[in-house]
Write a protein that holds these residues in place. Structure first.
Motif, PDB file in Angstrom:
ATOM      1  N   ALA A 121       0.828  -1.210   0.000  1.00 52.57           N
ATOM      2  CA  ALA A 121       0.000   0.000   0.000  1.00 52.57           C
ATOM      3  C   ALA A 121       0.861   1.258   0.000  1.00 52.57           C
ATOM      4  CB  ALA A 121      -0.936  -0.007   1.208  1.00 52.57           C
ATOM      5  N   ILE A 122       1.915   1.280   0.789  1.00 49.94           N
ATOM      6  CA  ILE A 122       2.807   2.441   0.856  1.00 49.94           C
ATOM      7  C   ILE A 122       3.467   2.680  -0.499  1.00 49.94           C
ATOM      8  CG2 ILE A 122       4.954   3.334   1.867  1.00 49.94           C
ATOM      9  CD1 ILE A 122       4.147   1.706   4.437  1.00 49.94           C
ATOM     10  N   LEU A 123       4.009   1.620  -1.080  1.00 49.75           N
ATOM     11  CA  LEU A 123       4.704   1.758  -2.365  1.00 49.75           C
ATOM     12  C   LEU A 123       3.764   2.232  -3.473  1.00 49.75           C
ATOM     13  CD1 LEU A 123       6.959  -1.410  -2.208  1.00 49.75           C
ATOM     14  CD2 LEU A 123       7.699   0.959  -2.006  1.00 49.75           C
ATOM     15  N   LEU A 124       2.583   1.650  -3.541  1.00 49.41           N
ATOM     16  CA  LEU A 124       1.633   2.042  -4.581  1.00 49.41           C
ATOM     17  C   LEU A 124       1.171   3.485  -4.393  1.00 49.41           C
ATOM     18  CD1 LEU A 124      -0.490  -1.223  -4.890  1.00 49.41           C
ATOM     19  CD2 LEU A 124       1.106  -0.303  -6.591  1.00 49.41           C
ATOM     20  N   ALA A 125       0.962   3.895  -3.146  1.00 50.67           N
ATOM     21  CA  ALA A 125       0.532   5.270  -2.865  1.00 50.67           C
ATOM     22  C   ALA A 125       1.583   6.289  -3.288  1.00 50.67           C
ATOM     23  CB  ALA A 125       0.220   5.423  -1.378  1.00 50.67           C
ATOM     24  N   HIS A 126       2.847   5.867  -3.307  1.00 49.29           N
ATOM     25  CA  HIS A 126       3.927   6.782  -3.688  1.00 49.29           C
ATOM     26  C   HIS A 126       4.343   6.637  -5.160  1.00 49.29           C
ATOM     27  CE1 HIS A 126       4.199   7.318   0.653  1.00 49.29           C
ATOM     28  NE2 HIS A 126       4.757   8.476   0.354  1.00 49.29           N
ATOM     29  N   GLY A 127       3.639   5.785  -5.898  1.00 47.71           N
ATOM     30  CA  GLY A 127       3.873   5.725  -7.341  1.00 47.71           C
ATOM     31  C   GLY A 127       4.732   4.585  -7.844  1.00 47.71           C
ATOM     32  N   ALA A 128       4.917   3.528  -7.056  1.00 41.95           N
ATOM     33  CA  ALA A 128       5.665   2.370  -7.552  1.00 41.95           C
ATOM     34  C   ALA A 128       4.920   1.773  -8.749  1.00 41.95           C
ATOM     35  CB  ALA A 128       5.825   1.325  -6.452  1.00 41.95           C
ATOM     36  N   ASP A 129       5.670   1.276  -9.717  1.00 41.86           N
ATOM     37  CA  ASP A 129       5.101   0.745 -10.957  1.00 41.86           C
ATOM     38  C   ASP A 129       4.643  -0.705 -10.772  1.00 41.86           C
ATOM     39  OD1 ASP A 129       4.496  -0.086 -13.531  1.00 41.86           O
ATOM     40  OD2 ASP A 129       6.343   0.681 -14.416  1.00 41.86           O
ATOM     41  N   PRO A 130       3.321  -0.970 -10.868  1.00 40.53           N
ATOM     42  CA  PRO A 130       2.831  -2.339 -10.691  1.00 40.53           C
ATOM     43  C   PRO A 130       2.994  -3.211 -11.933  1.00 40.53           C
ATOM     44  CG  PRO A 130       0.988  -0.896 -11.106  1.00 40.53           C
ATOM     45  CD  PRO A 130       2.221  -0.025 -11.056  1.00 40.53           C
ATOM     46  N   ASN A 131       3.480  -2.635 -13.024  1.00 45.29           N
ATOM     47  CA  ASN A 131       3.560  -3.385 -14.279  1.00 45.29           C
ATOM     48  C   ASN A 131       4.975  -3.781 -14.690  1.00 45.29           C
ATOM     49  OD1 ASN A 131       0.712  -3.486 -14.943  1.00 45.29           O
ATOM     50  ND2 ASN A 131       0.866  -1.267 -15.126  1.00 45.29           N
ATOM     51  N   LEU A 132       5.935  -3.607 -13.805  1.00 48.21           N
ATOM     52  CA  LEU A 132       7.288  -4.073 -14.114  1.00 48.21           C
ATOM     53  C   LEU A 132       7.281  -5.593 -14.175  1.00 48.21           C
ATOM     54  CD1 LEU A 132       9.415  -1.789 -11.757  1.00 48.21           C
ATOM     55  CD2 LEU A 132       9.052  -1.539 -14.224  1.00 48.21           C
ATOM     56  N   ALA A 133       8.148  -6.152 -14.999  1.00 48.17           N
ATOM     57  CA  ALA A 133       8.218  -7.608 -15.142  1.00 48.17           C
ATOM     58  C   ALA A 133       9.576  -8.108 -14.677  1.00 48.17           C
ATOM     59  CB  ALA A 133       7.986  -7.996 -16.599  1.00 48.17           C
ATOM     60  N   ASP A 134       9.583  -9.291 -14.053  1.00 46.13           N
ATOM     61  CA  ASP A 134      10.835  -9.894 -13.589  1.00 46.13           C
ATOM     62  C   ASP A 134      11.493 -10.678 -14.725  1.00 46.13           C
ATOM     63  OD1 ASP A 134       9.487 -12.344 -13.746  1.00 46.13           O
ATOM     64  OD2 ASP A 134       9.326 -12.600 -11.588  1.00 46.13           O
ATOM     65  N   VAL A 135      12.527 -11.458 -14.418  1.00 43.91           N
ATOM     66  CA  VAL A 135      13.253 -12.192 -15.462  1.00 43.91           C
ATOM     67  C   VAL A 135      12.376 -13.187 -16.207  1.00 43.91           C
ATOM     68  CG1 VAL A 135      15.544 -11.964 -14.417  1.00 43.91           C
ATOM     69  CG2 VAL A 135      14.121 -13.903 -13.809  1.00 43.91           C
ATOM     70  N   ASN A 136      11.263 -13.607 -15.591  1.00 37.47           N
ATOM     71  CA  ASN A 136      10.340 -14.538 -16.230  1.00 37.47           C
ATOM     72  C   ASN A 136       9.189 -13.821 -16.919  1.00 37.47           C
ATOM     73  OD1 ASN A 136      11.638 -16.974 -15.235  1.00 37.47           O
ATOM     74  ND2 ASN A 136      10.937 -16.303 -13.236  1.00 37.47           N
ATOM     75  N   GLY A 137       9.216 -12.497 -16.903  1.00 39.11           N
ATOM     76  CA  GLY A 137       8.145 -11.726 -17.504  1.00 39.11           C
ATOM     77  C   GLY A 137       6.922 -11.584 -16.615  1.00 39.11           C
ATOM     78  N   SER A 138       7.020 -12.041 -15.374  1.00 37.50           N
ATOM     79  CA  SER A 138       5.886 -11.975 -14.453  1.00 37.50           C
ATOM     80  C   SER A 138       5.836 -10.622 -13.753  1.00 37.50           C
ATOM     81  CB  SER A 138       5.993 -13.084 -13.405  1.00 37.50           C
ATOM     82  OG  SER A 138       5.902 -14.343 -14.029  1.00 37.50           O
TER      83      SER A 138
END
Length: 196
Positions: A121-138
């Motif tokens: 919740a803290i990260l999202l409220a401050h603008g963290a990107d929820p659509n980044l993908a890891d090495v597996n594309g997840s």
């Protein structure tokens, strides 16, 4: 619903999970950290020692975004261990929100993987990107679907996470929830408009 769960039972087998077939352990939890490999600020963030993190000379001297050997920042470790006060302090002091570790996982992805709702919740409220993908594309939503945690998935969707994002194997969060037989998550994603 039964038809959805039958998709992977006709000789196909379940799709590989984003972690390469294994369940997603919460790597980075304080119990699994090798103390001698971490710097002072990383250790303080991982162990929720806010008093040490707040030392006025630490952040400029040690570097709020300094990386350890696995390319994790103090924010990664605080998120993985659910230390929301440390997360708030680091975010309030303008740390980078979306640095990526060796597996290209952001602090938000670590918080979702370890089911740390307050940190998410803290990260999202401050603008963290929820659509980044890891090495597996997840994405973080893939990790929430595997967990399964509908509350986290809901938070991510409220902050514009792509519900039909595909990982490198072509699986969406819905497909992963179906393959893991997480009925509540499947119903949740369908209600939120996931494409069957």
């Amino acid at each position: 619903m039964k038809r959805l769960f039958g998709l992977f039972s006709k000789g196909q087998g379940p799709p590989p999970s984003p972690s390469g077939g294994a369940s997603l352990p919460c790597v980075g939890a304080a119990s699994e950290l090798c103390e001698k490999e971490l710097g002072k600020l990383h250790r303080a963030a991982a162990s929720s020692d806010l008093a040490r993190v707040r030392r006025p000379w630490w952040l400029p001297r040690l570097g709020i975004n300094r990386r350890d050997k696995a390319k994790r920042t103090p924010l990664h470790l605080a998120c993985a261990n659910g230390h929301s006060e440390v997360v708030s302090y680091l975010v309030g002091n303008k740390c980078k929100l979306d640095p990526r570790d060796n597996f290209k996982r952001s602090p938000l992805m670590k918080a979702v993987q370890c089911q740390q709702e307050e940190c998410v919740a803290i990260l999202l409220a401050h603008g963290a990107d929820p659509n980044l993908a890891d090495v597996n594309g997840s994405t973080a939503l893939h990790l929430a679907a595997i967990a399964p945690n509908t509350s986290l998935a809901g938070q991510l969707l409220e902050h514009n996470a792509r519900i039909d994002a595909r990982n490198e194997m072509g699986y969406t969060p819905l497909a992963l929830a179906v393959s893991e037989h997480h009925e509540e998550m499947v119903e949740f994603l369908l209600k939120k408009g996931a494409d069957v």
